[in-house]
Scaffold this motif. Sequence first.
Motif: not given
Length: 208
Positions: A36-50
């Motif tokens: 859960p700590d890793r999944y909560a720390a996800a970033y948005f797809w477009e943030e990942r691209n930037r």
Amino acid sequence: MGSGTLPPNAYVTLEHEHLLVLRNGDEPRDFPPHDPDRYAAAYFWEERNRWFSDVWSDVRGRRQSLPAAHGDRERSAAYPIEIPYRLINMFSVRGDTVLDPFWGTGTTTLAAMAAARASVGYELDAGLVDGFDDRLHGIEEFTADVARDRLERHREFVRDTEASFDYDATHYDTPVKTKRERDIRLYRVRDIEREAKRYRTSHEPIEG
Ligand SMILES: C[S@@+](CC[C@H](N)C(=O)[O-])C[C@H]1O[C@@H](n2cnc3c(N)ncnc32)[C@H](O)[C@@H]1O
């Protein structure tokens, strides 16, 4: 400038920060399935691209003045908070501890607070460390703004793009592009207590 506007005396100014990303230990890092700590720390797809681009042209330098009260130096050499904030989100998960061995004015710690990570630093200049309290004024609102800005930018992206979104975020009223972003959670500092040179920070997720 001297004769710097005449060849051959001008020199190239350094207009980029270069970041080196070094890793040790197991690669890739091992996590339990659906941690859960890793999944909560996800970033948005477009943030990942930037963020995972090799040049960040959207981050600008900042003024590096220092109040005289914080040591003898005129300049802090601080970097814009966006730099450590992105790196912390890119390479750590919620609850990790971030080390900055050249802590300066503590920008890394502010970014770690905004990202709901713990942090620790080394700094030779005690005057800079004493000045950190001043940077904490309004930290609750500041970290809430950082989180809300990310959510708002994501919603703008959803509005402005023609791409399809196949998933819904679990905690926010917004679609997301990939399955792994669904549990993204953005935090603010709720409360901060000072004990000598330690700060005990509690966080809460932002709503929306
Ligand atoms: C470029 S500044 C860091 C600025 C910081 N990123 C910020 O945003 O404020 C580098 C800092 O490292 C500190 N420093 C240099 N050598 C050090 C050492 N051996 N141990 C601890 N701090 C050191 C300096 O005093 C200086 O404040």
